[in-house]
Design an enzyme around this catalytic site. Structure first.
Site, mmCIF file in Angstrom:
data_model
loop_
_atom_site.group_PDB
_atom_site.id
_atom_site.type_symbol
_atom_site.label_atom_id
_atom_site.label_comp_id
_atom_site.label_asym_id
_atom_site.label_seq_id
_atom_site.Cartn_x
_atom_site.Cartn_y
_atom_site.Cartn_z
ATOM 1 N N ASP A 68 0.837 -1.191 0.000
ATOM 2 C CA ASP A 68 0.000 0.000 0.000
ATOM 3 C C ASP A 68 0.880 1.252 0.000
ATOM 4 O O ASP A 68 2.031 1.209 0.454
ATOM 5 C CB ASP A 68 -0.909 0.020 1.222
ATOM 6 C CG ASP A 68 -1.980 -1.061 1.167
ATOM 7 O OD1 ASP A 68 -2.311 -1.503 0.047
ATOM 8 O OD2 ASP A 68 -2.481 -1.460 2.246
ATOM 9 N N TYR A 96 6.894 -8.604 8.574
ATOM 10 C CA TYR A 96 6.555 -7.187 8.665
ATOM 11 C C TYR A 96 6.809 -6.675 10.082
ATOM 12 O O TYR A 96 6.700 -7.429 11.060
ATOM 13 C CB TYR A 96 5.072 -6.946 8.364
ATOM 14 C CG TYR A 96 4.612 -7.291 6.979
ATOM 15 C CD1 TYR A 96 4.575 -6.323 5.973
ATOM 16 C CD2 TYR A 96 4.190 -8.580 6.662
ATOM 17 C CE1 TYR A 96 4.137 -6.635 4.693
ATOM 18 C CE2 TYR A 96 3.757 -8.905 5.387
ATOM 19 C CZ TYR A 96 3.724 -7.926 4.405
ATOM 20 O OH TYR A 96 3.293 -8.244 3.135
ATOM 21 N N ASP A 110 -6.474 1.403 8.274
ATOM 22 C CA ASP A 110 -5.145 1.993 8.299
ATOM 23 C C ASP A 110 -5.283 3.507 8.361
ATOM 24 O O ASP A 110 -6.390 4.050 8.430
ATOM 25 C CB ASP A 110 -4.301 1.540 7.086
ATOM 26 C CG ASP A 110 -4.868 2.001 5.743
ATOM 27 O OD1 ASP A 110 -5.715 2.919 5.717
ATOM 28 O OD2 ASP A 110 -4.454 1.435 4.709
ATOM 29 N N ARG A 211 -3.214 -5.363 8.416
ATOM 30 C CA ARG A 211 -4.261 -4.453 8.905
ATOM 31 C C ARG A 211 -5.319 -5.222 9.687
ATOM 32 O O ARG A 211 -5.802 -4.770 10.737
ATOM 33 C CB ARG A 211 -4.926 -3.743 7.733
ATOM 34 C CG ARG A 211 -4.145 -2.606 7.141
ATOM 35 C CD ARG A 211 -4.912 -1.980 6.000
ATOM 36 N NE ARG A 211 -4.936 -2.826 4.805
ATOM 37 C CZ ARG A 211 -5.853 -2.750 3.854
ATOM 38 N NH1 ARG A 211 -6.866 -1.918 3.973
ATOM 39 N NH2 ARG A 211 -5.785 -3.531 2.796
#
Length: 333
Positions: A68, A96, A110, A211
């Site tokens: 993203d 991550y 987000d 997310r």
């Protein structure tokens, strides 16, 4: 010649004005392979591909797994025949680091989405978060974020949300092999509502939405939350330690082909490797099957270290799925 369009056409075809910048020469075409890029925030994955097309001197460039715009970190980019390897990289496990802000929910889960809810989070402790992370570790059923690229009847979920639809996606099975709570600190207040920022680190299977992990983590501890930072640190065996930033790549010598990782070395990072003889490489190059006792998917690599094909093995045979070379004896295309 009063028509401005005619003037523009003349200016394009004729001599350049004295103040015009000299046109940059086309860069030499890079070899087939893989480049690992550290994507900055605010840039789409497609933006990175567009830049890499110019730097690699070819339009045959793609990436293995979208990040993203708000996210940063490792983006695996394929050049030339390297684009044919990307399909096998999208299924690789990834790592991550992220920051989840407790107390505030957004429509996209987000920081890019509008706020939809606020709830107290003063009661949340690190111990509660660690227990919640443990519940979200292993093989879990995860409901993807509604603002996502998942298709519903041929239409992206995020398009349906933007059109005002109430989207609830079905759960899918994903694997979270590691979920660590790194730190918990006070976050900035949101219109008088206290928040907490949870720093976390995860190893996940392909298709996992970080997310959604943040959303579910908040829900388990009795509040709401959304992602405010996300950084991809690993894809398969590639890490940020070997990634190059966009400015670093742009600063390379424009008269020299961009440096890439060759396909044989790249395949060893992402797949199990089967070393094949020259004769076997030649047969695979022509799409022929080989006999083998192996099972599963392998990168067939020649004695010279060249990626010949990705093969699917089972029931005594190896079937070429994607061939990367052509010609007799597995000569390069």
């Amino acid at each position: 010649m009063n028509d401005p369009r005619e003037q523009l056409q003349f200016g394009h075809k004729g001599s350049r004005g004295k103040d015009a910048q000299p046109r940059q020469p086309r860069r030499p075409t890079a070899a087939d392979g893989i480049i690992v890029v550290d994507k900055p925030t605010g840039m789409t994955s497609h933006d990175v591909v567009a830049i890499m097309r110019r730097l690699a001197g070819t339009r045959k460039v793609g990436h293995a797994g979208t990040l993203d715009p708000m996210a940063t970190g490792l983006l695996v980019v394929g050049v030339g025949r390297g684009t044919r390897l990307l399909h096998f990289l999208t299924a690789a496990d990834k790592s991550y680091t992220a920051t989840v802000r407790l107390g505030v929910a957004t429509v996209s889960e987000d920081a890019d989405g509008d706020v939809t809810d606020t709830q107290p989070c003063d009661h949340v402790t690190r111990e509660q978060l660690q227990a919640a992370a443990a519940r979200l570790t292993g093989v879990i059923d995860q409901v993807p974020s509604a603002v996502s690229a998942v298709k519903i009847d041929g239409r992206r979920a995020y398009d349906r949300v933007r059109a005002g639809e109430d989207v609830v996606l079905p759960a899918r099975s994903v694997t979270v092999s590691r979920f660590d709570i790194v730190d918990v600190v006070d976050g900035p207040p949101h219109h008088g509502v206290a928040t907490k920022d949870v720093l976390l680190s995860v190893d996940v299977s392909s298709g996992t939405y970080v997310r959604a992990l943040g959303r579910d983590l908040a829900q388990i501890v009795g509040t709401v939350g959304h992602l405010v930072a996300l950084r991809r640190t690993r894809v398969a065996e590639w890490t940020l330690a070997e990634a190059r930033s966009v400015p670093q790549l742009q600063d390379t010598d424009p008269t020299v082909p961009l440096d890439v990782m060759d396909l044989g070395s790249a395949a060893e990072r992402a797949l199990r490797v089967w070393r094949v003889s020259e004769a076997q490489a030649g047969r695979l190059a022509h799409g022929q099957r080989l006999t083998t006792e192996l099972s599963g998917q392998y990168a067939a690599v020649s004695e010279a270290g060249e990626l010949v094909a990705v093969v699917q093995c089972g029931q005594g045979v190896a079937r070429p799925v994607t061939v990367f070379v052509s010609g007799v004896q597995g000569a390069s295309s």
